[in-house]
Write a protein that holds these residues in place. Structure first.
Motif, PDB file in Angstrom:
ATOM      1  N   SER A 478       0.840  -1.200   0.000  1.00  0.00           N
ATOM      2  CA  SER A 478       0.000   0.000   0.000  1.00  0.00           C
ATOM      3  C   SER A 478       0.877   1.253   0.000  1.00  0.00           C
ATOM      4  N   ASP A 479       0.224   2.410  -0.123  1.00  0.00           N
ATOM      5  CA  ASP A 479       0.985   3.670  -0.115  1.00  0.00           C
ATOM      6  C   ASP A 479       1.725   3.860   1.203  1.00  0.00           C
ATOM      7  N   GLU A 480       1.065   3.501   2.310  1.00  0.00           N
ATOM      8  CA  GLU A 480       1.718   3.665   3.613  1.00  0.00           C
ATOM      9  C   GLU A 480       2.855   2.671   3.798  1.00  0.00           C
ATOM     10  N   GLU A 481       2.664   1.428   3.318  1.00  0.00           N
ATOM     11  CA  GLU A 481       3.697   0.409   3.493  1.00  0.00           C
ATOM     12  C   GLU A 481       4.933   0.697   2.648  1.00  0.00           C
ATOM     13  N   MET A 482       4.796   1.510   1.593  1.00  0.00           N
ATOM     14  CA  MET A 482       5.973   1.860   0.781  1.00  0.00           C
ATOM     15  C   MET A 482       7.025   2.588   1.615  1.00  0.00           C
ATOM     16  N   VAL A 483       6.566   3.380   2.595  1.00  0.00           N
ATOM     17  CA  VAL A 483       7.520   4.120   3.429  1.00  0.00           C
ATOM     18  C   VAL A 483       8.388   3.147   4.218  1.00  0.00           C
ATOM     19  N   LEU A 484       7.738   2.152   4.860  1.00  0.00           N
ATOM     20  CA  LEU A 484       8.505   1.169   5.632  1.00  0.00           C
ATOM     21  C   LEU A 484       9.394   0.327   4.721  1.00  0.00           C
ATOM     22  N   MET A 507      10.593   4.936  -4.597  1.00  0.00           N
ATOM     23  CA  MET A 507       9.550   3.914  -4.694  1.00  0.00           C
ATOM     24  C   MET A 507       8.443   4.390  -5.633  1.00  0.00           C
ATOM     25  N   ILE A 508       7.974   3.484  -6.504  1.00  0.00           N
ATOM     26  CA  ILE A 508       6.920   3.812  -7.474  1.00  0.00           C
ATOM     27  C   ILE A 508       5.803   2.770  -7.339  1.00  0.00           C
ATOM     28  N   ARG A 509       4.588   3.252  -7.126  1.00  0.00           N
ATOM     29  CA  ARG A 509       3.422   2.373  -7.043  1.00  0.00           C
ATOM     30  C   ARG A 509       2.352   2.919  -7.977  1.00  0.00           C
ATOM     31  N   GLU A 510       1.845   2.070  -8.849  1.00  0.00           N
ATOM     32  CA  GLU A 510       0.853   2.494  -9.833  1.00  0.00           C
ATOM     33  C   GLU A 510      -0.461   1.754  -9.583  1.00  0.00           C
TER      34      GLU A 510
END
Length: 518
Positions: A478-484, A507-510
């Motif tokens: 998820s967007d929040e888990e990308m930080v960790l 980090m890139i999430r689409e």
């Protein structure tokens, strides 16, 4: 004669008679006078005694009256105090009686309240048992309706809470990291940019060969000598390979030891200048060139210490600093690099308000082991620590030498400054050359390390390995888990990779939403 004698005798007798008579009369007069005085003294004594007796009687009466008055006054005061104490005792008795009555009433009230409380407790227990039975029946009904047991529902609830807390933790970590990163980046940019602007050092990439110019191509034959004896002597004495090829008016000296290469270059230049080339002269000029290089090393070390503004460096350490002039690391001159690290560390120390001289000293000596690492076993860090301890350097300087590549934990701000200054000097574009094979291997390792994490779809190292772009799977991260995830990848890169400067993890999430209009 006789008449005169009689007269004298008569005169003497008369004188004696009158003397006796005067004495008797005087004695009688004195006695009478004394008796008169004694009589008056007795009268006076009697009068004084009478007066004293009268005064004593008077004082006695007065004392008796005063004593009676005191006794009366004391008796009155005693009676008054007794009355007051009696009244006080009576009041205390009344107060105690009232308190006893009040306590009795309170005890009665407490007993009544205890009884009421016990009754309420009994009622509450009965209600609690009823509630428990109702709760059990409701739970049984809920389990039947939902198809979940109590333990299964608890596991689902905990999992849901963990997921919620994980998202909230990620959001908080992202907020705090961003805040700290902004503050630290601003301060670090100011300090580092100030240090770099104030330290403008030139860099020239160095190699392992030296080229000696010849006045003409005929000199090549003379240097080779009959049956190659001159060139063999040169290579044997100097320990340097002489490359004589088709390059016009030039000879190449090749050696991984820059000091030997410099001695050989000076020897060859002197031989060319002298014109006479034979083994005896080669050996003589080699010794002369060697002494000259040793003197140059000593002077270079002394000048470097003065340029860095460092005092009290041991003479042997100064010689090692001078030898750094002939050492290179990835094509970067180590002495110039050490001086630049010293300047940058000193400037940053001044910005932070720590010991500037100690920071410069640690920066100058941080690569001192590279002056001897080809002669003795051990890394340049171990040798640098050994020599610094041998010549009684400060413990902070020793730790800075030991920690400048992260082999041990830095124990002071100065050690951290030396680490940063070393990275700044080494990471400057063009300051160092990097082997192509090692460069490609580092990029591949960076991409593989990034792909090793769960949820990562692909990773690409760009900008010469200074940035890695990681594409994650949106259904797993998820967007929040990308930080960790980014934080964990950065930690692994720091632990397992060696790289100049810093690496940015992007980090890139689409997420795509697709629909069709019919």
């Amino acid at each position: 004669m006789e008449g005169n004698l009689i007269t004298i005798i008569a005169a003497v007798v008369c004188a004696a008679v009158f003397g006796v008579l005067g004495f008797v009369l005087g004695q009688a007069h004195r006695k009478k006078t004394a008796e008169a005085l004694i009589g008056s003294a007795n009268d006076e004594a009697a009068r004084i005694v009478n007066n004293a007796v009268n005064e004593a009687e008077t004082k006695k009466k007065e004392a008796i009256l005063e004593a009676k008055d005191e006794i009366h006054k004391f008796r009155s005061e005693s009676e008054r105090e007794i009355r007051e104490r009696r009244n006080e005792v009576q009041r205390q008795e009344k107060r105690l009686i009232q308190k006893e009555e009040s306590l009795d009433k309170k005890i009665d009230n407490l007993e009544k309240k205890e009884e009421a409380l016990e009754e309420k407790v009994r009622q509450a227990e009965s209600q609690l048992s009823e509630a428990e039975s109702i709760k059990r029946s409701q739970l049984e009904m809920l389990e039947k309706i939902s198809g979940y047991t109590k333990e299964q529902a608890k596991v689902d609830l905990i999992a849901s809470l963990e997921e919620t807390l994980k998202r909230e933790k990620a959001v908080k970590v992202m907020e705090y990291e961003q805040m700290v990163r902004d503050e630290c980046d601003t301060l670090a940019r100011e300090i580092i940019s100030t240090a770099i602007q104030r330290c403008a050092a030139d860099h020239a990439s160095e190699a392992t060969v030296s080229v000696v110019a010849l006045p003409n191509d005929e000199m090549k034959g003379r240097i080779i000598g009959r049956e190659g004896r001159n060139i063999r002597t040169l290579e044997t004495i100097t320990g340097v390979d002489l490359i004589i090829d088709d390059t016009p008016e030039a000879i190449t000296l090749s050696s991984f030891d820059p000091v030997r290469r410099e001695v050989a270059r000076l020897t060859l230049e002197r031989l060319i200048s002298d014109g006479r080339i034979h083994p005896a002269l080669i050996e003589k000029l080699h010794e002369k060139s060697k002494r000259e290089v040793d003197q140059t090393i000593k002077q270079t070390g002394e000048r470097a210490v003065i340029d860095a503004g460092v005092n009290g460096v041991h003479p042997e350490l100064q010689k090692l600093i001078g030898r750094l002039k002939y050492r290179t690391s990835y094509g970067q001159n180590v002495l110039n690099h050490s001086l630049e690290v010293s300047y940058i560390a000193g400037l940053m120390a001044a910005e932070l308000g720590v010991d500037v001289k100690l920071a410069k000293r640690a920066g100058l000596l941080h690569d001192i082991g590279k002056a001897v690492d080809h002669q003795q076993e051990g890394s340049h860090i171990e040798l640098g620590v050994e020599y610094a301890k041998k010549y009684k350097e400060n413990d902070i300087v020793v730790n800075a030498i030991h920690a400048h590549h992260g082999d041990v934990e830095p124990k002071s701000i100065i050690a951290c400054l030396v680490q940063a200054a070393d990275a700044i000097s080494a990471a400057r574009p063009g300051a160092r050359r990097e082997n192509l094979q090692n460069y490609i291997k580092r990029l591949e390792t960076l991409e593989q390390l990034s792909k090793s994490f769960k949820g990562v779809d692909n990773a690409f190292a760009i900008q010469a390995g200074r940035e890695v772009r990681i594409i994650v799977k949106p259904e797993l991260v998820s967007d929040e888990e990308m930080v960790l995830l980014a934080h964990n990848i950065v930690e692994k890169i720091e632990q397992e990779l060696e790289y100049p400067g810093q690496i940015k993890v992007n980090m890139i999430r689409e997420t795509r939403a697709t629909d069709y209009a019919k």
